[in-house]
Structures are given as structure tokens and as C-alpha cells.
Design a protein around this motif. Structure first.
Motif, PDB file in Angstrom:
ATOM      1  N   PHE A 329       0.851  -1.195   0.000  1.00  0.00           N
ATOM      2  CA  PHE A 329       0.000   0.000   0.000  1.00  0.00           C
ATOM      3  C   PHE A 329       0.888   1.248   0.000  1.00  0.00           C
ATOM      4  N   ILE A 330       0.951   1.944  -1.148  1.00  0.00           N
ATOM      5  CA  ILE A 330       1.874   3.086  -1.290  1.00  0.00           C
ATOM      6  C   ILE A 330       1.047   4.375  -1.379  1.00  0.00           C
ATOM      7  N   VAL A 331       1.264   5.259  -0.422  1.00  0.00           N
ATOM      8  CA  VAL A 331       0.449   6.479  -0.339  1.00  0.00           C
ATOM      9  C   VAL A 331       1.241   7.682  -0.857  1.00  0.00           C
ATOM     10  N   LEU A 332       0.592   8.493  -1.667  1.00  0.00           N
ATOM     11  CA  LEU A 332       1.219   9.706  -2.209  1.00  0.00           C
ATOM     12  C   LEU A 332       0.466  10.927  -1.688  1.00  0.00           C
ATOM     13  N   ASP A 333       1.198  11.892  -1.136  1.00  0.00           N
ATOM     14  CA  ASP A 333       0.520  13.116  -0.702  1.00  0.00           C
ATOM     15  C   ASP A 333       0.528  14.130  -1.843  1.00  0.00           C
ATOM     16  N   GLU A 334      -0.056  15.287  -1.559  1.00  0.00           N
ATOM     17  CA  GLU A 334      -0.273  16.277  -2.621  1.00  0.00           C
ATOM     18  C   GLU A 334       1.014  16.810  -3.250  1.00  0.00           C
ATOM     19  N   ASP A 335       2.147  16.669  -2.584  1.00  0.00           N
ATOM     20  CA  ASP A 335       3.404  17.181  -3.137  1.00  0.00           C
ATOM     21  C   ASP A 335       4.036  16.255  -4.169  1.00  0.00           C
ATOM     22  N   GLN A 336       3.526  15.069  -4.292  1.00  0.00           N
ATOM     23  CA  GLN A 336       4.188  14.095  -5.172  1.00  0.00           C
ATOM     24  C   GLN A 336       3.837  14.327  -6.636  1.00  0.00           C
ATOM     25  N   CYS A 337       4.786  13.994  -7.482  1.00  0.00           N
ATOM     26  CA  CYS A 337       4.602  14.155  -8.921  1.00  0.00           C
ATOM     27  C   CYS A 337       4.347  12.774  -9.533  1.00  0.00           C
ATOM     28  N   VAL A 338       3.176  12.595 -10.086  1.00  0.00           N
ATOM     29  CA  VAL A 338       2.816  11.277 -10.620  1.00  0.00           C
ATOM     30  C   VAL A 338       3.691  10.900 -11.822  1.00  0.00           C
ATOM     31  N   VAL A 339       4.073  11.888 -12.606  1.00  0.00           N
ATOM     32  CA  VAL A 339       4.910  11.581 -13.780  1.00  0.00           C
ATOM     33  C   VAL A 339       6.266  11.046 -13.310  1.00  0.00           C
ATOM     34  N   ASN A 340       6.837  11.716 -12.338  1.00  0.00           N
ATOM     35  CA  ASN A 340       8.122  11.278 -11.804  1.00  0.00           C
ATOM     36  C   ASN A 340       8.001   9.879 -11.201  1.00  0.00           C
ATOM     37  N   HIS A 341       6.930   9.685 -10.479  1.00  0.00           N
ATOM     38  CA  HIS A 341       6.690   8.409  -9.818  1.00  0.00           C
ATOM     39  C   HIS A 341       6.535   7.276 -10.857  1.00  0.00           C
ATOM     40  N   THR A 342       5.764   7.565 -11.898  1.00  0.00           N
ATOM     41  CA  THR A 342       5.526   6.557 -12.938  1.00  0.00           C
ATOM     42  C   THR A 342       6.826   6.248 -13.686  1.00  0.00           C
ATOM     43  N   MET A 343       7.621   7.270 -13.882  1.00  0.00           N
ATOM     44  CA  MET A 343       8.914   7.067 -14.555  1.00  0.00           C
ATOM     45  C   MET A 343       9.817   6.140 -13.729  1.00  0.00           C
ATOM     46  N   THR A 344       9.798   6.335 -12.431  1.00  0.00           N
ATOM     47  CA  THR A 344      10.631   5.486 -11.563  1.00  0.00           C
ATOM     48  C   THR A 344      10.185   4.027 -11.678  1.00  0.00           C
ATOM     49  N   LEU A 345       8.869   3.828 -11.698  1.00  0.00           N
ATOM     50  CA  LEU A 345       8.371   2.452 -11.823  1.00  0.00           C
ATOM     51  C   LEU A 345       8.707   1.880 -13.195  1.00  0.00           C
ATOM     52  N   ALA A 346       8.593   2.714 -14.235  1.00  0.00           N
ATOM     53  CA  ALA A 346       8.886   2.237 -15.593  1.00  0.00           C
ATOM     54  C   ALA A 346      10.351   1.804 -15.692  1.00  0.00           C
ATOM     55  N   ARG A 347      11.223   2.554 -15.025  1.00  0.00           N
ATOM     56  CA  ARG A 347      12.652   2.187 -15.031  1.00  0.00           C
ATOM     57  C   ARG A 347      12.832   0.808 -14.384  1.00  0.00           C
ATOM     58  N   PHE A 348      12.111   0.608 -13.292  1.00  0.00           N
ATOM     59  CA  PHE A 348      12.198  -0.691 -12.593  1.00  0.00           C
ATOM     60  C   PHE A 348      11.749  -1.826 -13.520  1.00  0.00           C
ATOM     61  N   TYR A 349      10.583  -1.680 -14.149  1.00  0.00           N
ATOM     62  CA  TYR A 349      10.068  -2.780 -14.984  1.00  0.00           C
ATOM     63  C   TYR A 349      10.941  -3.005 -16.208  1.00  0.00           C
ATOM     64  N   ASN A 350      11.510  -1.932 -16.730  1.00  0.00           N
ATOM     65  CA  ASN A 350      12.418  -2.081 -17.863  1.00  0.00           C
ATOM     66  C   ASN A 350      13.657  -2.878 -17.436  1.00  0.00           C
ATOM     67  N   HIS A 351      14.164  -2.551 -16.287  1.00  0.00           N
ATOM     68  CA  HIS A 351      15.348  -3.252 -15.776  1.00  0.00           C
ATOM     69  C   HIS A 351      15.050  -4.718 -15.489  1.00  0.00           C
ATOM     70  N   GLU A 352      13.832  -4.990 -15.042  1.00  0.00           N
ATOM     71  CA  GLU A 352      13.502  -6.350 -14.590  1.00  0.00           C
ATOM     72  C   GLU A 352      12.898  -7.242 -15.671  1.00  0.00           C
ATOM     73  N   SER A 353      12.565  -6.680 -16.827  1.00  0.00           N
ATOM     74  CA  SER A 353      12.022  -7.525 -17.902  1.00  0.00           C
ATOM     75  C   SER A 353      13.057  -8.590 -18.264  1.00  0.00           C
ATOM     76  N   CYS A 354      12.604  -9.826 -18.408  1.00  0.00           N
ATOM     77  CA  CYS A 354      13.590 -10.886 -18.704  1.00  0.00           C
ATOM     78  C   CYS A 354      14.037 -10.834 -20.152  1.00  0.00           C
TER      79      CYS A 354
END
Ligand SMILES: Cc1cc2nc3c(=O)[nH]c(=O)nc-3n(C[C@H](O)[C@H](O)[C@H](O)COP(=O)(O)O)c2cc1C
Length: 451
Positions: A329-354
Motif C-alpha cells: 500500500f503506497i500512499v502519495l501526498d499532494e506534493d508528489q509528482c505522478v509523472v516522476n513516480h511513474t517514470m521510476t516504476l517504468a525504469r524498474f520494470y524495464n530493468h527487470e524484464s527478462c
């Protein structure tokens, strides 16, 4: 105070050790189970309504009943302790503080399934936990709960702990089996499913740590009693690992009747958002499940309160809902940037794709690159549509669901927060120095009560 089944003894000093665990009722469920027939235990698990806690929520009893039983062929139970989904750390807690609960659950489950050799496959980054598990295995063996002729029943069981090398893909059950067999962890084509051809082509059940631990209270109180806790098809209790912008990050055991609002704001659980900030969004089930904005998180599209259970979180499908997933359960408050957050996750999935499937291997990289461009203020409006198009072409087009896991966060971010993507495109200079959340502090996210 919510009902506790798994963590009821977690606060007891020394509960990690056999002697203390036993003193507080440990292995009594196993003693009870070993006097039952395997079919009777299977019925209890089916009656309990337990759904797999690893993410997909597949009914555990039904999975067990699919296990093939060809004459003379060994069968295996494999516990999935890979837990590499960002935001998910509940299995770590169970293994670190209650290793005997897992081993007792494995004993009952192995006996039910007819597995004499069972495995725990654990992520490499949990480097200190295998020692804890192996110590507990040794203790259980010394006390006669593992090894040959357990409690004089004629049932033998050995449990082995296998360390992974640090790859998210090895949490996918067939990649896990490949890795356990000593190969690169590439997912297998299905069918055949592991229940028919799993580890070394033998019938195999793969279950999450929490699912197997939950078998202990099911036997303790009975499947019917277990099924009375919770609601609908969300029976029993669920561990939630909560993190992000909350006052009390940690692992909580909930019964699935509480509302999301209660979970976030009550002192029993997350204790609200620090510094009086507003809730912006949440990813309730680990990084791969769709992000939902606060207004849709706390209430369904019909205005009903949203509850912390499988059905309610998914209400409305991905258009207005999300998933329980693994309970990260990951909570984001009003200061967070969804684009930045999504980019971080995309980097993770790109790195982890087999890399086996082209849509995932190439698509995750493209998504990361485009997100990086937009986030830096170098994107164009067409890039947002291109991003949407790419995620559509990944979802459902790969051997395993890692592709879906990479696509869903991007789809949900664009669906609910397109204005933030556009802000980055329209404000190239600002987006290099500020994030959307802080830059738009005066005009925060869709209204929602902080009460
Ligand atoms: C990329 C990927 C990673 C996964 N990681 C995990 C994991 O770390 N732990 C887990 O239990 N299940 C994980 N799963 C789900 C497993 O494939 C499988 O469904 C699960 O272990 C079944 O256990 P359950 O029925 O008890 O939930 C993952 C799936 C995918 C596609």
C-alpha cells in the motif's frame, strides 16, 4: 481492534525460536492436521475461502485440488518468498519474526499435497533471512516436526531454502521454477501449469508465504470460522505493508471489512498523512496495480465507501478502481509528482524484464525513455498518446504478466493524471526544477475529505 490471526503472537519476545513458539500454541495446528486425512484438510482450506496472497488472489484450495497425482511421481510444494514488488514487504516480516508459522504452514500443506521435499525460494536481497529460516528448520527437525516419520505418522518432510540472485521476474512462478532448477529465470509457456508439470516436470504447487502461513489459523479455528472473518470472497485476514506519505509505515494485519479511509487515517493503522498534507493518490496493491486518485480511492464511482478487500478495491474495473494485489500500500501526498513516480516504476520494470517477449523487452524501455523525456520537460503532447499506445500493445501480449505489471501503472497514471503529463509538456522550464505536486501546491488534486 481488528482480528489478528497471523500476527497475534508477533509481539512476543523470542517468538522466532521454537521453544517460545511452541509455548504459545505453536505446532498444535500441525498436530491436529496430521491426525486428519489430507482430503479433510483440503476441504477445510476450500471452505475457508483463502485466496492466494501473492497478488492474483486465486483460491488456494482450488489450486491444490488441481495438483496431478500420477502414480510413483513425487510432488512438490514451493513457497514463493521472492517478494520483489516495490512496496511489498509483508512476507519479509513473517519470515523474519515468525519463521515457525511458515514452517508449520508448510508442514500442514506438504502433508495435504503429498510433498516430501518442499522449498522456500527467497529473494537474494533478503540476505539475512535464509539463516533465520534454516535455524528454524533445524529446530523443527530436532523437535520431530520435520524429517523422517513426523510424529510417528510415517510422513517424511524435508524443507530447503533456495536463495535467488535478485531478479523480480523470479517471483513469477514458472520463472521461479526455472531458477530453482538452476537455469536463468525465464517464465515458461503455459499450459502445462505447474500443478501438472512444475519443478523437474513433477506436479507442483507454488504458493505465497502468507498463503501458506494462513493455513495454520485455518486448521486452528476451522475453515468455516475463518470464512466468517472478512466479507464476501475476501475471507480471513490480510497483511498489508504500508509505506509512502503516512505517519506509521509498517506491516498491518487487517480483516477485510475496514474502509480505506479508516486504514489510512486511523491511529491503529497508517495514522494519517504527515504535516497535515492532503491525500493525492494511492497504489494499494504493490507497484504494478493501477494508481487511483484520492477521490476514487476513498469512494467508489457510486459514492459507496471503498473497503480494503479484493472486491471493493476492484470495483469499477481499472477505469475507476484498482486491485488488492499483494497488499503493498503506497500512499502519495499532494506534493508528489505522478509523472516522476511513474517514470521510476517504468525504469524498474524495464530493468527487470527478462527480455523473452518483444513487447515487454522493447516496450518497457520505450515507456521509460518517453516518461523520462516528459518528466524533464522535453516531451511533446503526442508523446502522451504514444505512451498510451505502447502500454496498450504490451498488456496481454507477453508470456507472463510482467508485461501487464509494467503497462498498468502507466495506463492508470495517464487515465487519472493526464493533466500532470500535460503540465510537464506545457511548462518545460518549470518541470526541470520543480515537480508537479509542489508547483501546483495552491491548486491541489481532486477534492477529498481529510477527515
Ligand atoms: C513478475 C511477477 C512477479 C511475481 N512476484 C511474486 C512474488 O514475489 N511473490 C509471490 O508470492 N507471487 C509473485 N507473483 C505471482 C506468482 O506468479 C504466483 O501467482 C504466486 O506465487 C501464487 O501464490 P498464491 O496463489 O499463494 O498467491 C509474481 C508474478 C509475476 C508475474
Amino acid at each position: 481492534m481488528g482480528k489478528k490471526l497471523l500476527l497475534k503472537n508477533a509481539h512476543i519476545e523470542g517468538i522466532r525460536y521454537f521453544e517460545t513458539y511452541r509455548k504459545h500454541g505453536g505446532y498444535e495446528a500441525a498436530e491436529k492436521a496430521l491426525k486428519m486425512k489430507p482430503e479433510e484438510i483440503l476441504e477445510e482450506v476450500k471452505t475457508s475461502g483463502l485466496r492466494g496472497r501473492g497478488g492474483a488472489g486465486f483460491p488456494t484450495g482450488m489450486k491444490w485440488s488441481f495438483l496431478a497425482k500420477p502414480e510413483g511421481v513425487p510432488r512438490h510444494l514451493v513457497v514463493n518468498a521472492d517478494e520483489s514488488e516495490p512496496g511489498t514487504f509483508k512476507d519479509r516480516y513473517l519470515m523474519e519474526f515468525l519463521p515457525h508459522l511458515l514452517i508449520e504452514g508448510m508442514l500442514i500443506s506438504s502433508y495435504t499435497l503429498g510433498s516430501n521435499t518442499s522449498y522456500i525460494y527467497i529473494r537474494g536481497e533478503y540476505s539475512w533471512i535464509p539463516d533465520i529460516l534454516e535455524e528454524a528448520i533445524d529446530e523443527a527437525k530436532a523437535a520431530g516436526f520435520l524429517g523422517k516419520n513426523i510424529l510417528g505418522t510415517g510422513f517424511d518432510l524435508e524443507i530447503y531454502v533456495q536463495r535467488g540472485a535478485g531478479a523480480y521476474i523470479c517471483g513469477e512462478e514458472t520463472a521461479l521454477l526455472e531458477s530453482l532448477e538452476g537455469r536463468r529465470g525465464n517464465p515458461r509457456l503455459k499450459p502445462p501449469f505447474p500443478a501438472v508439470k512444475g519443478l523437474w516436470e513433477r506436479p507442483t504447487v507454488v504458493n505465497n508465504v502468507e498463503s501458506i502461513a494462513a493455513v495454520v489459523p485455518i486448521i486452528e479455528i476451522g475453515g468455516a470460522e475463518y470464512a466468517k472473518i472478512g466479507v464476501g470472497r475476501s475471507t480471513g485476514t490480510k497483511l498489508i505493508s504500508a509505506c509512502g506519505n503516512i505517519n506509521k509505515p509498517g506491516v498491518y494485519e487487517i480483516d477485510m471489512t475496514i474502509t480505506v479511509e479508516e486504514f489510512i487515517y486511523s491511529d491503529e493503522y497508517c495514522g494519517g498523512i504527515p504535516n497535515g498534507k492532503k491525500l493525492k493518490a494511492c497504489i494499494p496493491g504493490g507497484s504494478s496495480v493501477p494508481i487511483v486518485p484520492a477521490n476514487l480511492l476513498l469512494k467508489t464511482i457510486n459514492g459507496e465507501p471503498r473497503y480494503m478487500n479484493y472486491e471493493s478495491l476492484a470495483d469499477g474495473g481499472f477505469a475507476t478502481g484498482t486491485m488488492m494485489g499483494s497488499g503493498g500500500f503506497i500512499v502519495l501526498d499532494e506534493d508528489q509528482c505522478v509523472v516522476n513516480h511513474t517514470m521510476t516504476l517504468a525504469r524498474f520494470y524495464n530493468h527487470e524484464s527478462c527480455g523473452q517477449c518483444t513487447p515487454c523487452r522493447e516496450g518497457t524501455g520505450w515507456m521509460y525513455k518517453i516518461l523520462k523525456k516528459i518528466e524533464k520537460g522535453e516531451g511533446k503532447m503526442e508523446d502522451i498518446d504514444l505512451l498510451w499506445d505502447i502500454q496498450r500493445k504490451i498488456e496481454g501480449n507477453t508470456i507472463c504478466p510482467l508485461g501487464d505489471a509494467a503497462a498498468w501503472p502507466v495506463a492508470a497514471a495517464i487515465r487519472h493524471f493526464r493533466d500532470e503529463f500535460e503540465w510537464h509538456v506545457n511548462n518545460p522550464e518549470l518541470s526541470q526544477t520543480q515537480n508537479y505536486g509542489i508547483a501546483n501546491y495552491a491548486d491541489p488534486i481532486p477534492a477529498v475529505s481529510n477527515s
